[in-house]
Write a protein that holds these residues in place. Structure first.
Motif, PDB file in Angstrom:
ATOM      1  N   ALA A  53      42.808  42.619  44.959  1.00  0.00           N
ATOM      2  CA  ALA A  53      41.626  42.905  44.128  1.00  0.00           C
ATOM      3  C   ALA A  53      42.042  43.550  42.806  1.00  0.00           C
ATOM      4  N   ILE A  54      43.007  44.477  42.875  1.00  0.00           N
ATOM      5  CA  ILE A  54      43.466  45.159  41.657  1.00  0.00           C
ATOM      6  C   ILE A  54      44.160  44.169  40.732  1.00  0.00           C
ATOM      7  N   ARG A  55      45.043  43.349  41.310  1.00  0.00           N
ATOM      8  CA  ARG A  55      45.772  42.358  40.498  1.00  0.00           C
ATOM      9  C   ARG A  55      44.805  41.416  39.801  1.00  0.00           C
ATOM     10  N   ASP A  56      43.868  40.896  40.586  1.00  0.00           N
ATOM     11  CA  ASP A  56      42.956  39.898  40.031  1.00  0.00           C
ATOM     12  C   ASP A  56      42.061  40.511  38.948  1.00  0.00           C
ATOM     13  N   GLN A  57      41.509  41.696  39.235  1.00  0.00           N
ATOM     14  CA  GLN A  57      40.593  42.303  38.266  1.00  0.00           C
ATOM     15  C   GLN A  57      41.330  42.739  36.998  1.00  0.00           C
ATOM     16  N   ALA A  58      42.599  43.155  37.150  1.00  0.00           N
ATOM     17  CA  ALA A  58      43.378  43.553  35.965  1.00  0.00           C
ATOM     18  C   ALA A  58      43.532  42.379  34.996  1.00  0.00           C
ATOM     19  N   GLY A  59      43.602  41.174  35.539  1.00  0.00           N
ATOM     20  CA  GLY A  59      43.737  39.991  34.696  1.00  0.00           C
ATOM     21  C   GLY A  59      42.416  39.529  34.110  1.00  0.00           C
ATOM     22  N   LEU A  60      41.298  40.086  34.621  1.00  0.00           N
ATOM     23  CA  LEU A  60      39.985  39.676  34.117  1.00  0.00           C
ATOM     24  C   LEU A  60      39.425  40.696  33.132  1.00  0.00           C
ATOM     25  N   LEU A  61      39.193  41.935  33.635  1.00  0.00           N
ATOM     26  CA  LEU A  61      38.547  42.949  32.792  1.00  0.00           C
ATOM     27  C   LEU A  61      38.664  44.313  33.464  1.00  0.00           C
ATOM     28  N   LEU A  62      39.238  45.292  32.754  1.00  0.00           N
ATOM     29  CA  LEU A  62      39.321  46.646  33.300  1.00  0.00           C
ATOM     30  C   LEU A  62      38.134  47.489  32.871  1.00  0.00           C
TER      31      LEU A  62
END
Ligand SMILES: *Cc1c(COP(=O)(O)O)cnc(C)c1O
Length: 390
Positions: A53-62
Motif C-alpha cells: 500500500a505504501i509503495r503504490d500510494q507513494a507512486g500516486l500521491l502523498l
C-alpha cells in the motif's frame, strides 16, 4: 555528545529490519518483540500488504492538502465511525494532536452551553500526551516539571472511583464540560478499572450533559480484545481518540465524535496540514483490512487471556511480583523493586523487547498477530529475566 536533544535515553541497540513479531539489529541479532513500538505495530513489522500500500500510494500521491477532497480520508472516516458506532472523524498525525482536538471540542461544548470557566475532569495517573494542553491533562510529574504555567481548566479524580466523580459533580457540576479517561491506563502501568466503571461514567455524563471522551490511543483498535475498550461495557463515548496502531508506524491520529459533539467544529475552527493525507489514510484502511481478514481482534482476546493466565500461573507466589494484570494483549507485571533497568537486560541478555512503565511495571504490548509459539517464548524469556533478577 550527539547532535540530538537529550529528551530520550535510547538503549544501545540499532534495529535494521523487522518481520511479524521479530526485529533484527545491525549486527544481525534477532529479538522477540513484545512491545510493538509501544502499541503501534499491531499487524506486525513489514506486513506485505502495508508495504504494498505504501509503495503504490507513494507512486500516486502523498499529499495534496485538505483544501481538496481526499477519498482515502472519507473512506477511513466511514470505516472507523462504523466500527465505533459514532458519527464523524477528524484526522491528525499523533495521539497528542487527537487529544488536542478532543479538548477543543470540550471547550466548544462549554461555549455552546454558556459555561464561562469550563473544567475537564481527568484521572489521577493519566497520560494524554506532551503538547501543552495534553500534558496539562496528564497526571505525570515528569511530563509537567518546568513547563509552568500549564493550561488551565483540568480537575483530577482517582481513576476507577465513581463516588469521587459524583463528589466533583456536586461541587463543580455547572462548570464541567467533559470527562477524559483512558479505559485502561497505559503509561502509568496498565491500570485496569473495576468492571462497570465506564458504564457508570456514561450514565453520569448523560445525566449531567458532560461529554464522555475516551482516550483509546493505546487501548483502541483491538488491543484489549475488542475494537475499542469501551465496547467491553457497551459504552459509546461522545468523543474517542485514536492513534498508535492506526497507521502501524505511519503517523496518523483520529478524533471521532458522535451526536452534538460531531458538529461542534465549523470551517476554519480546526485543522492540520498533514492530517488525513492520502498515504496515511490508505495505510490505516489497509490496517483495518488486515485486522478484519486475519481476525486480529479475536486473536488479541484469545492470545491475551492465554498469556495473562500463563503469567499469573508462573508468577504466583513469586516474591518480587506484586500483581499481574491486563486486558487482551495489554499486560502489566508490577514488581516490588524499581525495575527500570530490566528493559535493557531483557533486550541484551534475553532477546526480548519489553517496556517498564513508571519504573516498576513491566509492560507487554505485543503485535496482535501473536501466535502460540511466540506467546510461549515471551513467557519463557520473561521467567528467565525475572529469575536473573533474584
Ligand atoms: C501514547 C499515548 C498518547 C500520546 O500519543 P502520541 O502519539 O505520543 O502523541 C496519548 N494518550 C495515550 C493513552 C497514549 O497511550
Amino acid at each position: 555528545m550527539t547532535a540530538l536533544m537529550n529528551n530520550y535515553q535510547p538503549l544501545p541497540i540499532s534495529f535494521e529490519r523487522g518481520a511479524g513479531c521479530r526485529l533484527w539489529d545491525n549486527e544481525g541479532r534477532e529479538y522477540l518483540d513484545a512491545l510493538a513500538g509501544v502499541a503501534v505495530t499491531s499487524v506486525g513489522h513489514s506486513h506485505p500488504r502495508i508495504v504494498e500500500a505504501i509503495r503504490d500510494q507513494a507512486g500516486l500521491l502523498l499529499h495534496c492538502s485538505n483544501l481538496y477532497r481526499i477519498d482515502w480520508q472519507a473512506r477511513l472516516a466511514t470505516r472507523l465511525t462504523t466500527l465505533a458506532a459514532m458519527d464523524r472523524a477528524f484526522f491528525c498525525n499523533s495521539g497528542a494532536e487527537a487529544n488536542e482536538a478532543a479538548l477543543k471540542l470540550a471547550r466548544l461544548h462549554a461555549t455552546a452551553k454558556g459555561i464561562s470557566q469550563p473544567l475537564v475532569v481527568v484521572m489521577e495517573n493519566s497520560f494524554h500526551g506532551r503538547t501543552f494542553a495534553t500534558l496539562s491533562a496528564s497526571d505525570s510529574p515528569a511530563c509537567q516539571a518546568g513547563f509552568a504555567p500549564l493550561v488551565e481548566g483540568f480537575i483530577s479524580v482517582p481513576f476507577g472511583d465513581v463516588l469521587a466523580l459524583e463528589a466533583v459533580a456536586q461541587r463543580y457540576g455547572q462548570r464541567i464540560a467533559a470527562v477524559m479517561v483512558e479505559p485502561v491506563q497505559g503509561e502509568s502501568g496498565v491500570q485496569v478499572a473495576p468492571g462497570g466503571y465506564l458504564k457508570a461514567l456514561r450514565e453520569l455524563c448523560d445525566a449531567q450533559q458532560w461529554l464522555l471522551m475516551l482516550d483509546e490511543i493505546q487501548t483502541g483498535l483491538g488491543r484489549t480484545g475488542r475494537w475499542f475498550a469501551g465496547q467491553h461495557e457497551g459504552v459509546v463515548p461522545d468523543v474517542m481518540t485514536l492513534a498508535k496502531a492506526l497507521g502501524n508506524g505511519v503517523p496518523i491520529g483520529a478524533c471521532l465524535a458522535t451526536g452534538t459533539a460531531a458538529s461542534l467544529f465549523s470551517p476554519g475552527s480546526h485543522g492540520s496540514t498533514f492530517g488525513g493525507n492520502p498515504l496515511a489514510c490508505r495505510v490505516a484502511c489497509t490496517v483495518l483490512d488486515i485486522m478484519e481478514q486475519e481476525n486480529l481482534v479475536a486473536n488479541a482476546e484469545h492470545q491475551g487471556s492465554l498469556l495473562l493466565d500463563a503469567l499469573r500461573g508462573a508468577l504466583k507466589g513469586h516474591p518480587g511480583v506484586v500483581a499481574v494484570r491486563g486486558h487482551g494483549l495489554m499486560i502489566g507485571i508490577e514488581l516490588q523493586q524499581p525495575a527500570a533497568h530490566l528493559a535493557k537486560l531483557a533486550a541484551l541478555e534475553h532477546g526480548l523487547l519489553i517496556n517498564v512503565a513508571r519504573g516498576r511495571t513491566i509492560r507487554l504490548l505485543p503485535p496482535l498477530t501473536l501466535g502460540n509459539e511466540d506467546r510461549v517464548a515471551i513467557v519463557e524469556r520473561l521467567l528467565a529475566l525475572l529469575a536473573s533478577m533474584r
